[in-house]
Design a protein around this motif. Structure first.
Motif, PDB file in Angstrom:
ATOM      1  N   GLN A  37       0.818  -1.208   0.000  1.00 23.80           N
ATOM      2  CA  GLN A  37       0.000   0.000   0.000  1.00 23.80           C
ATOM      3  C   GLN A  37       0.853   1.261   0.000  1.00 23.80           C
ATOM      4  OE1 GLN A  37      -2.569  -1.153   3.391  1.00 23.80           O
ATOM      5  NE2 GLN A  37      -4.238  -1.067   1.921  1.00 23.80           N
ATOM      6  N   VAL A  38       2.166   1.099   0.168  1.00 25.30           N
ATOM      7  CA  VAL A  38       3.102   2.225   0.112  1.00 25.30           C
ATOM      8  C   VAL A  38       4.295   1.832  -0.755  1.00 25.30           C
ATOM      9  CG1 VAL A  38       2.479   3.216   2.357  1.00 25.30           C
ATOM     10  CG2 VAL A  38       4.249   1.464   2.241  1.00 25.30           C
ATOM     11  N   ALA A  39       4.967   2.827  -1.287  1.00 26.51           N
ATOM     12  CA  ALA A  39       6.159   2.583  -2.088  1.00 26.51           C
ATOM     13  C   ALA A  39       7.380   2.512  -1.168  1.00 26.51           C
ATOM     14  CB  ALA A  39       6.343   3.700  -3.110  1.00 26.51           C
ATOM     15  N   GLY A  40       8.318   1.635  -1.505  1.00 23.72           N
ATOM     16  CA  GLY A  40       9.525   1.530  -0.702  1.00 23.72           C
ATOM     17  C   GLY A  40      10.390   0.379  -1.155  1.00 23.72           C
ATOM     18  N   PRO A  66      12.111   6.032   5.754  1.00 23.73           N
ATOM     19  CA  PRO A  66      11.406   7.182   5.190  1.00 23.73           C
ATOM     20  C   PRO A  66      10.067   7.455   5.889  1.00 23.73           C
ATOM     21  CG  PRO A  66      12.125   5.694   3.439  1.00 23.73           C
ATOM     22  CD  PRO A  66      12.377   5.015   4.736  1.00 23.73           C
ATOM     23  N   PHE A  67       9.405   6.404   6.328  1.00 21.98           N
ATOM     24  CA  PHE A  67       8.114   6.566   7.002  1.00 21.98           C
ATOM     25  C   PHE A  67       8.300   7.098   8.420  1.00 21.98           C
ATOM     26  CE2 PHE A  67       7.793   2.985   3.987  1.00 21.98           C
ATOM     27  CZ  PHE A  67       6.981   3.598   3.047  1.00 21.98           C
ATOM     28  N   LEU A 135       0.001   5.523   9.812  1.00 22.96           N
ATOM     29  CA  LEU A 135      -0.584   4.465   8.997  1.00 22.96           C
ATOM     30  C   LEU A 135       0.417   3.970   7.946  1.00 22.96           C
ATOM     31  CD1 LEU A 135      -3.165   2.843   8.467  1.00 22.96           C
ATOM     32  CD2 LEU A 135      -3.855   4.639   6.896  1.00 22.96           C
ATOM     33  N   ASN A 136       1.114   4.896   7.285  1.00 26.58           N
ATOM     34  CA  ASN A 136       2.117   4.510   6.288  1.00 26.58           C
ATOM     35  C   ASN A 136       3.254   3.717   6.925  1.00 26.58           C
ATOM     36  OD1 ASN A 136       0.745   5.573   4.125  1.00 26.58           O
ATOM     37  ND2 ASN A 136       1.802   7.530   4.191  1.00 26.58           N
ATOM     38  N   SER A 140       4.463  -0.344   6.167  1.00 26.78           N
ATOM     39  CA  SER A 140       5.805  -0.778   5.760  1.00 26.78           C
ATOM     40  C   SER A 140       6.058  -2.238   6.156  1.00 26.78           C
ATOM     41  CB  SER A 140       6.886   0.141   6.340  1.00 26.78           C
ATOM     42  OG  SER A 140       7.013  -0.039   7.737  1.00 26.78           O
ATOM     43  N   VAL A 141       5.175  -2.797   6.970  1.00 22.90           N
ATOM     44  CA  VAL A 141       5.199  -4.222   7.296  1.00 22.90           C
ATOM     45  C   VAL A 141       3.982  -4.831   6.613  1.00 22.90           C
ATOM     46  CG1 VAL A 141       5.099  -5.952   9.125  1.00 22.90           C
ATOM     47  CG2 VAL A 141       6.338  -3.820   9.505  1.00 22.90           C
TER      48      VAL A 141
END
Length: 179
Positions: A37-40, A66-67, A135-136, A140-141
């Motif tokens: 759901q997030v870029a990384g 970054p988060f 939330l972001n 990340s997990v």
């Protein structure tokens, strides 16, 4: 020919298993394409291809730095704007008192009221930014949304993932229960 032998037994009531043989198809109850759901950057994969996973198990870990930095920045902006709001509210009270004594114009009082209101809105926006950053960081997990058997791992540690990419990181097929 002699008559057939007769056997005697006591009557007993008990459950009996019923076996039915039929032609059919077994279908998975759910097949889930797991995406980020997030870029990384993918830091680790916590399972092996074909492994049975349970709902909530960690599948992938993205680089959280970054988060974490975005969360710290959002919290700092919130603290700064809360301090500015407190100052604006104090100025508003002072201007209300001065206006009651006819020491300032209505325009000055109105500006103080508008500034306090504007900063109150800014604080609410900062609170939302903090919630989004938290939330972001959680996203990340990447966790298994359902329990089941994993398919091939489509991305390896070190690669970058895009948010909501149509190409899944892994496919999980729920095998219990089945249809």
């Amino acid at each position: 020919a002699p008559p057939p032998p007769v056997r005697i037994a006591a009557v007993v009531q008990k459950n009996m298993s019923v076996t039915e043989r039929t032609i059919g198809t077994v279908v998975a109850n759910a097949t889930v394409n797991v995406s980020s759901q997030v870029a990384g950057q993918v830091m680790s994969s916590e399972f092996q291809e074909g492994q049975i996973v349970h709902e909530g198990d960690v599948l992938f870990r993205l680089d959280p730095r970054p988060f974490q930095a975005a969360l710290a920045q959002a919290e700092a902006n919130l603290a700064r704007d809360q301090a500015s709001l407190l100052n604006a509210q104090q100025n508003r009270r002072r201007y209300d008192t001065l206006f009651g004594q006819n020491a300032i114009s209505a325009q000055q009082r109105d500006q103080a009221i508008a500034q306090a209101g504007s900063l109150a809105g800014t604080v609410k926006a900062d609170e939302a930014a903090v919630a989004l950053a938290k939330l972001n960081l959680e996203y990340s997990v990447i966790r298994a949304p359902v329990g089941g058997k994993t398919g091939p791992i489509e991305i390896q540690p070190g690669n970058l993932v895009k948010a909501n990419d149509p190409n899944p990181l892994v496919v999980i097929t729920q095998i219990e229960p089945v249809k």
